[in-house]
Scaffold this motif. Structure first.
Motif, short mmCIF file in Angstrom:
data_model
loop_
_atom_site.label_atom_id
_atom_site.label_comp_id
_atom_site.label_asym_id
_atom_site.label_seq_id
_atom_site.Cartn_x
_atom_site.Cartn_y
_atom_site.Cartn_z
N PHE A 1 0.85 -1.19 0.00
CA PHE A 1 0.00 0.00 0.00
C PHE A 1 0.89 1.23 0.00
CE2 PHE A 1 0.76 -0.15 4.55
CZ PHE A 1 0.70 1.18 4.95
N TYR A 2 0.30 2.38 -0.35
CA TYR A 2 1.10 3.56 -0.66
C TYR A 2 0.56 4.83 -0.01
CZ TYR A 2 2.05 0.19 -4.35
OH TYR A 2 2.35 -0.96 -5.03
N THR B 1 1.74 9.27 -0.66
CA THR B 1 2.52 10.10 -1.58
C THR B 1 3.08 11.33 -0.89
OG1 THR B 1 0.56 11.32 -2.32
CG2 THR B 1 1.16 9.34 -3.56
N PHE C 1 3.03 0.80 -17.84
CA PHE C 1 1.63 0.75 -17.43
C PHE C 1 1.15 -0.68 -17.54
CE2 PHE C 1 -3.00 1.40 -18.61
CZ PHE C 1 -3.40 1.74 -17.33
N ARG C 2 0.63 -1.21 -16.45
CA ARG C 2 0.10 -2.58 -16.40
C ARG C 2 1.14 -3.59 -16.88
NH1 ARG C 2 -6.06 -1.43 -18.67
NH2 ARG C 2 -6.81 -0.37 -16.79
N ASP D 1 2.88 -3.48 -9.26
CA ASP D 1 1.62 -3.19 -8.59
C ASP D 1 1.19 -1.74 -8.82
OD1 ASP D 1 -0.46 -4.24 -6.61
OD2 ASP D 1 0.22 -2.40 -5.62
N LEU D 2 2.12 -0.80 -8.68
CA LEU D 2 1.79 0.61 -8.91
C LEU D 2 1.32 0.83 -10.35
CD1 LEU D 2 4.46 2.89 -7.18
CD2 LEU D 2 1.98 3.04 -6.94
N SER D 3 1.91 0.07 -11.27
CA SER D 3 1.56 0.26 -12.68
C SER D 3 0.14 -0.19 -13.00
CB SER D 3 2.56 -0.46 -13.58
OG SER D 3 2.31 -1.85 -13.67
N LYS D 4 -0.52 -0.85 -12.06
CA LYS D 4 -1.93 -1.18 -12.24
C LYS D 4 -2.81 0.06 -12.09
CE LYS D 4 -1.43 -5.74 -10.03
NZ LYS D 4 -1.84 -6.53 -8.83
N TYR D 5 -2.30 1.05 -11.38
CA TYR D 5 -3.10 2.21 -11.01
C TYR D 5 -2.63 3.53 -11.62
CZ TYR D 5 -4.18 -1.26 -7.45
OH TYR D 5 -4.51 -2.43 -6.80
N TYR D 6 -1.37 3.55 -12.08
CA TYR D 6 -0.78 4.78 -12.62
C TYR D 6 0.00 4.47 -13.90
CZ TYR D 6 -1.53 6.57 -7.86
OH TYR D 6 -2.08 6.92 -6.67
N HIS D 7 0.04 5.45 -14.79
CA HIS D 7 0.97 5.41 -15.91
C HIS D 7 2.31 5.93 -15.37
CE1 HIS D 7 -2.84 5.32 -18.12
NE2 HIS D 7 -2.18 4.83 -19.14
#
Length: 232
Positions: A52-53, A55, A92-93, A184-190
């Motif tokens: 989890f993150y 910022t 991304f993804r 994992d972050l690339s699932k939610y952000y470019h």
């Protein structure tokens, strides 16, 4: 050319060993509770399913070697030593294997935390922003290109306050590996160049006061240092 009502914020950047140009800081993503011993000392359980993150804004970035005035609004400023990485190409993804190829460089970092304000946020089920995002809350040492550091795992990560060791662990203790975090972050952000990811801190976090000198290091990377100055 666009005219602005006032000067836009200055670009914050991090030096890169062997490069004349510096790495400009855009978004700063931080992984929470990514070492089991640190999660335990915070009284929390480890989520091994996914990271989890939180910022930090680019204005939180501060260069190693600086003096940070004791921040306003807190009586409990804590140090957190971390491995940071910076993104070198858009992703991304992607899966973990592809994510590893997006890493441009690594560096030592400090996640400075207004622990009392963070705890208030936790207690009231509110965001952690006041505790985690403020001027000087993200301190960065010069970066080392990823290929020069090699595989993440055996490197020691440590922090001292006035020469006394506070944090001492190895990067192999990360619950979610660096490629797993990026994937994992690339699932939610470019994710893109300019993005910085701070991968979490080991156990041993603690308070610092005005006059304290923080030093830290990770094997193979430039060390980091910060002096805590008096409140403004």
């Amino acid at each position: 050319m666009t005219d602005y009502l006032f000067e836009p914020p200055e670009v914050r950047s991090i030096p890169v060993k062997g490069e004349a140009a510096e790495y400009p800081v855009g978004r700063i993503f931080c992984v929470g509770r990514n070492y089991a011993a640190h999660a335990a000392e915070m009284g929390a359980e480890v989520d091994r399913e996914a990271p989890f993150y939180f910022t930090k804004s680019p204005q939180a970035a501060l260069a190693s070697g600086a003096t940070l005035p004791y921040p306003p609004g807190t009586a409990d400023l804590h140090h957190e030593m971390e491995l940071a990485l910076v993104i070198g190409k858009p992703v991304f993804r992607v899966d973990a294997e592809a994510a590893a190829g997006a890493i441009y460089a690594y560096g030592c970092a400090l996640d400075m935390t207004r622990r009392d304000l963070q705890q208030i946020g936790k207690d009231k089920r509110r965001p952690w922003d006041l505790g985690k995002d403020f001027e000087g809350a993200a301190v960065f040492a010069p970066l080392t290109r990823a290929a020069e550091l090699g595989e993440i795992g055996p490197q020691r990560i440590h922090l001292e306050v006035n020469g006394e060791t506070r944090q001492d662990a190895h990067l192999g203790e990360l619950i979610h590996s660096v490629p797993e975090v990026i994937a994992d972050l690339s699932k939610y952000y470019h994710l893109q160049p300019g993005d910085v990811i701070m991968t979490g801190t080991p156990a041993g976090v603690g308070a610092v006061v005005a006059g304290d000198r923080i030093t830290g290091g990770i094997d193979g990377l430039d060390p980091i240092a910060l002096t805590i100055g008096p409140a403004e």
